[in-house]
Enzyme design. Structure first.
Site, PDB file in Angstrom:
ATOM      1  N   HIS A 131      36.656  32.625  40.072  1.00 53.68           N
ATOM      2  CA  HIS A 131      36.130  33.764  40.821  1.00 53.68           C
ATOM      3  C   HIS A 131      36.919  35.046  40.662  1.00 53.68           C
ATOM      4  CE1 HIS A 131      32.795  32.158  43.246  1.00 53.68           C
ATOM      5  NE2 HIS A 131      33.393  31.006  43.037  1.00 53.68           N
ATOM      6  N   LYS A 163      32.471  45.563  52.664  1.00 58.29           N
ATOM      7  CA  LYS A 163      33.032  44.454  51.897  1.00 58.29           C
ATOM      8  C   LYS A 163      34.444  44.248  52.399  1.00 58.29           C
ATOM      9  CE  LYS A 163      31.945  46.794  48.134  1.00 58.29           C
ATOM     10  NZ  LYS A 163      31.394  46.065  47.047  1.00 58.29           N
ATOM     11  N   ARG A 164      35.081  43.160  52.019  1.00 62.30           N
ATOM     12  CA  ARG A 164      36.472  42.969  52.409  1.00 62.30           C
ATOM     13  C   ARG A 164      37.301  44.187  51.985  1.00 62.30           C
ATOM     14  NH1 ARG A 164      38.296  38.103  54.945  1.00 62.30           N
ATOM     15  NH2 ARG A 164      40.331  39.019  54.598  1.00 62.30           N
ATOM     16  N   LYS A 174      39.080  47.064  45.554  1.00 65.48           N
ATOM     17  CA  LYS A 174      37.730  47.537  45.868  1.00 65.48           C
ATOM     18  C   LYS A 174      37.708  49.042  46.175  1.00 65.48           C
ATOM     19  CE  LYS A 174      36.083  43.063  47.676  1.00 65.48           C
ATOM     20  NZ  LYS A 174      34.730  42.798  47.128  1.00 65.48           N
TER      21      LYS A 174
HETATM   22  C1  PLP Z   1      27.573  39.604  50.562  1.00 62.12           C
HETATM   23  C2  PLP Z   1      28.699  39.606  51.493  1.00 62.12           C
HETATM   24  C3  PLP Z   1      29.996  39.808  51.026  1.00 62.12           C
HETATM   25  C4  PLP Z   1      30.307  40.110  49.566  1.00 62.12           C
HETATM   26  O1  PLP Z   1      30.324  41.517  49.426  1.00 62.12           O
HETATM   27  P1  PLP Z   1      30.889  42.224  48.073  1.00 62.12           P
HETATM   28  O2  PLP Z   1      30.585  43.665  48.317  1.00 62.12           O
HETATM   29  O3  PLP Z   1      30.109  41.661  46.950  1.00 62.12           O
HETATM   30  O4  PLP Z   1      32.325  41.931  48.031  1.00 62.12           O
HETATM   31  C5  PLP Z   1      31.027  39.782  51.925  1.00 62.12           C
HETATM   32  N1  PLP Z   1      30.806  39.584  53.242  1.00 62.12           N
HETATM   33  C6  PLP Z   1      29.573  39.405  53.732  1.00 62.12           C
HETATM   34  C7  PLP Z   1      29.394  39.203  55.194  1.00 62.12           C
HETATM   35  C8  PLP Z   1      28.478  39.403  52.888  1.00 62.12           C
HETATM   36  O5  PLP Z   1      27.251  39.202  53.378  1.00 62.12           O
END
Ligand code: PLP
Length: 867
Positions: A403, A600-601, A606
């Site tokens: 990942h 996102k996290r 990021k």
């Molecule tokens: C889809 C999702 C993620 C992944 O988000 P990315 O922007 O691809 O890192 C993380 N947390 C939640 C709650 C999600 O639904």
């Protein structure tokens, strides 16, 4: 590949176990070979099976029944929470009817099965999804209405099941939905954490605070406690080598793993799969001896330590900490899961040499890598197979998904820790090493290349020595995959390079991630789903089961009436989000503005920091304008949401900066109608479900080569949101599908990143020279325009010093890209067309496509419909 049970094996199986086991099925046949009813009067049994309640009167009856019997309440004292619970239990009865049929079907047919081992399953809420997949949402809505409740309010009562950090855990959840919907015999295995991902609070100074997530506070109607499915899991002790490569592992501590089953309904099918989550318990409750000796504390201590294993989800995303308890979690979970898988396999009566013909196990990242030495232990020590035969079985059973290529995320465990906790597994790893080194020598492929051997070894030399989990996962698996084309290529070129040269490239391939259109279109955006269904003149199931069908929208792109309806859906989703924010935070949002979202996290890679710097830049630019100039500016609202790992200081500072910038700019009378900013606390699946459908533009701006795939980019596009992003992860494949003219790309490309980092290290250029706009923003922050500037020094220094994530390199093109977004948004019709085209081309990103790739290319799994 699928086959029914071979009658000749039945006697053999029966001699070992009871006929009616929970997970096994061993049919008894009469002389004519016809299957016998197992017990009692067949007719009475069959009449007793509860029917699926599909009509409103049955539904209301079943809800009232649960109010009275399961909750011991009545109409007089029923609140929304109680009504939710009763509705959930009624829904569960329906799921169970299908679940029971599915498990019997699988046990009868004994097809090859696949198991998805993931330490995280970020499921979110279940009720809405279950009703949609069952096709009963309308009926339950009418039923609860009759009882005086609004189904949407009841749905809001449910707490998210937050058993994951972010993308990796949500991917696992989407894959379960798709496996069931595609009628594939796939089970998930994970841990039943008592506390999921922490709740995020924002303190008065703007910092993140963490509170525990007691998601099991109220009874969880979606799980079935299986107190009869338990395994003993050993830790510590000593391993004594015997002859033939075998060993005897004894002593130490044993804890109990108990199963909880979560039903996973497929969409528009009876097939209902299972997610089995393990809970740790003390083996014998209290240690009676200590208890009798009056040492109460010690007696309780033993039970505490057993229960601690599944008490909490580790809240780190993309970093490892090497804590013993984490290693315990990993072994506890893989050992319980493999014991369970082996028991189910043996119930088919097959010989253990056929294991890989009936079992495929997908390792979701390196977290379950201990499954490899654990299966070796079972095959060698317990089944008494010769080492080579056991290794062959192992290598044909496992598949490994990588990942990330971020170095801080690659798992390593100190040899000393492993030796102490899992002495037998450490022996096995050493034995694999020697067989491996031997193979190397025989191959003579790279004579004298000691560095290469050192890189490929399972053991990293040093103080301490470490076990490299990615290397172990690679050599013990049949296939290794990345999660988007670019990422899979980087896996081949970087962390797995030596292994590619050794094995050949065919072992290393790609499965681009996907998302389930059930949750991420129909559930979160019913307005859009209805509009699509009306426009394509097909039932929703048509495109929710085959997302490529959305391409049919392309012929309506130029229809003004359709454009208007498309825009109206977006507008109502913006208003829904604004209402949510007003009711939860008491803040009013300008719904006439463009909605720009990054959720996102929180992580440096990021680059939320670049986004907030961009917001400040926009604010300063607005301040510099005359009132006349400002009248030409398009209003914009920027949303952030995301959690930072509790120990990730820099990421937490970014949150603090965002919150404090919001406080200043949202109060500035000169600019607040043109630019406002919100940090929405406690990002989770349910919050994503209201944010994503409301977005005009979303940001996926990782430094090129760092985001393996991303999946929220897919969610936004499916809901008609456009992307501003770097040429990274799945952004690239999204642009390939929707056309580059519909994506706002910017920034340096992956091949440039390494050189730029080198430049920054050895030939740094002051920011003032390199990127004046960013230098100005940094100065404003440092000088206290958004509160005490000193607080942010460590964050600002990450940019001023070596700028590992290259903000100074990408900021100019980032700002330009945002200007292009503004320009494009001015031409609203053209924007809506881009939005429609984007949704229409999202077929590839359905997790149904992804899971079928795994099933066909890796697992050799066949669909099997319960009917
Ligand atoms: C889809 C999702 C993620 C992944 O988000 P990315 O922007 O691809 O890192 C993380 N947390 C939640 C709650 C999600 O639904």
């Amino acid at each position: 590949m699928t086959s029914t049970i071979d009658p000749s094996t039945i006697g053999k199986a029966k001699s070992r176990r009871h006929i009616r086991t929970l997970t096994g099925y061993t049919a008894e046949t009469d002389a004519a070979g016809k299957e016998k009813w197992p017990i009692g009067d067949e007719k009475v049994w069959k009449e007793g099976i509860p029917p699926v309640t599909t009509e409103v009167p049955q539904i209301t009856k079943s809800v009232v029944h649960h109010v009275h019997t399961s909750l011991a309440r009545q109409a007089y004292n029923l609140d929304n929470l109680g009504a939710y619970q009763a509705t959930a239990m009624s829904t569960r009865d329906n799921l169970l009817a299908n679940w029971n049929e599915t498990q019997l079907h699988y046990n009868r047919k004994a097809p090859k099965r696949a198991y998805y081992l993931s330490l995280e399953f970020l499921m979110g809420r279940t009720l809405d999804n279950a009703l949609l997949n069952l096709g009963l949402k309308q009926q339950y809505g009418d039923g609860t209405q009759k009882l005086g409740f609004n189904l949407e309010d009841l749905i809001e009562q449910e707490r998210d099941a937050g058993l994951g950090n972010g993308g990796l855990g949500r991917l696992a959840a989407c894959y379960l939905d798709s496996s069931a919907s595609q009628e594939l015999p796939v089970w998930g295995y994970g841990l039943r954490y008592k506390y999921g991902i922490f709740q995020q609070l924002i303190s008065p100074d703007g910092s993140q605070l963490e509170a525990p997530d007691p998601w099991l506070e109220h009874d969880n109607p979606w799980e079935l406690a299986r107190s009869d499915v338990t395994y003993h899991i050993r830790f510590y002790g000593y391993a004594e080598r015997l002859e033939g490569g075998r060993a005897l592992w004894q002593g130490g501590q044993e804890v109990l793993a108990m199963a909880y089953d979560v039903m996973i309904p497929g969409y528009a099918t009876k097939n209902t799969n299972n997610l089995r989550l393990w809970e740790s318990k003390p083996k014998r409750g209290f240690d009676l001896q200590s208890f009798n000796a009056g040492d109460y504390e010690r007696a309780v201590e033993a039970s505490n330590s057993a229960e601690a294993i599944t008490s909490v989800l580790y809240p780190n995303d993309h970093t490892t900490f090497g804590k013993e308890l984490r290693l315990k979690q990993q072994y506890f979970w893989t050992a319980a899961s493999l014991a369970d898988i082996m028991r189910r396999f043996k119930n088919t009566g097959k010989d253990v040499s056929e294991f890989p013909d009936y079992v495929a196990i997908q390792l979701n990242d390196t977290h379950p890598t201990l499954a490899i030495p654990e299966l070796m232990r079972m095959l060698v020590d317990e089944e008494e197979l010769p080492w080579d035969k056991a290794w062959e079985i192992v290598c044909n059973t496992f598949f490994f998904t990588n990942h990330t290529v971020l170095p801080e995320a690659l798992e390593k465990w100190p040899v000393g820790l492993m030796e102490n906790l899992l002495p037998r597994h450490m022996q096995i790893i050493y034995d694999i090493v020697s067989v491996w080194a031997f193979l190397q020598a025989v191959e003579k492929k790279f004579p004298g290349d000691k560095d290469r051997l050192a890189r490929m070894s399972l053991i990293e030399e040093g103080f301490p020595k470490n076990v490299r989990m990615a290397n172990l996962a690679c050599i013990g698996s049949r296939k290794v995959n990345g999660v988007a084309e670019l990422h899979s290529e980087l896996v081949r070129q970087t962390i797995m390079k030596d292994f590619v040269e050794f094995y050949g490239v065919s072992k290393f391939s790609n499965v681009t991630n996907g998302i389930t259109p059930r949750r991420w279109l129909d559930q979160c955006n019913p307005g859009l789903s209805n509009l699509i269904s009306e426009t394509l003149k097909v039932p929703k199931a048509t495109f929710l089961k085959d997302l490529y069908k959305l391409e049919g929208l392309l012929e309506h792109v130029d229809d003004p009436a359709f454009q208007k309806r498309w825009a109206a859906v977006k507008q109502s989703n913006k208003e829904r989000l604004a209402q949510h924010i007003e009711s939860t935070l008491g803040l009013k949002v300008n719904t006439r503005a463009m909605f720009d979202v990054q959720i996102k996290r929180l992580h440096e890679y990021k680059r939320q920091t670049m986004n907030i710097m961009g917001v400040i830049h926009r604010y300063l630019t607005l301040k510099d304008m005359t009132p006349e100039q400002r009248t030409k500016v398009n209003p914009k609202v920027v949303f952030f949401a995301g959690k930072a790992a509790p120990g990730y200081y820099i990421a937490k500072l970014t949150i603090r900066l965002i919150v404090n910038v919001a406080r200043i700019i949202n109060e500035d009378p000169e600019t607040k109608d043109l630019l406002s900013l919100y940090f929405l606390p406690d990002y989770c699946v349910s919050l994503a479900e209201v944010l994503i459908p409301a977005s005009d533009i979303s940001q996926h701006i990782s430094t090129a080569g760092t985001e393996a795939s991303g999946t929220s980019n897919m969610k936004f596009c499916l809901n008609g949101g456009l992307l501003v992003g770097t040429v990274d992860g799945a952004n690239i494949e999204i642009a390939e599908e929707v056309g580059e003219s519909n994506v706002f790309f910017f920034g340096n490309l992956t091949p440039a990143v390494e050189d730029l980092r080198y430049q920054h290290m050895y030939h740094p250029v002051p920011i003032e020279q390199k990127c004046p706009p960013l230098a100005r923003v940094i100065n404003e922050v440092a000088e206290g325009r958004f509160g005490d500037g000193g607080v942010y020094e460590p964050l600002l220094n990450t940019i001023r010093q070596n700028d590992y994530y290259l903000l100074t390199e990408d900021f100019d093109s980032y700002i330009k890209a945002l200007e292009l977004v503004d320009q494009a948004y001015q031409d609203r019709t053209e924007w809506i067309k881009k939005s429609i085209r984007t949704s229409a081309k999202m077929g590839k990103f359905s997790s149904d496509r992804a899971i079928m790739d795994y099933a066909q290319e890796y697992w050799n799994l066949e669909q099997t419909s319960v009917g």
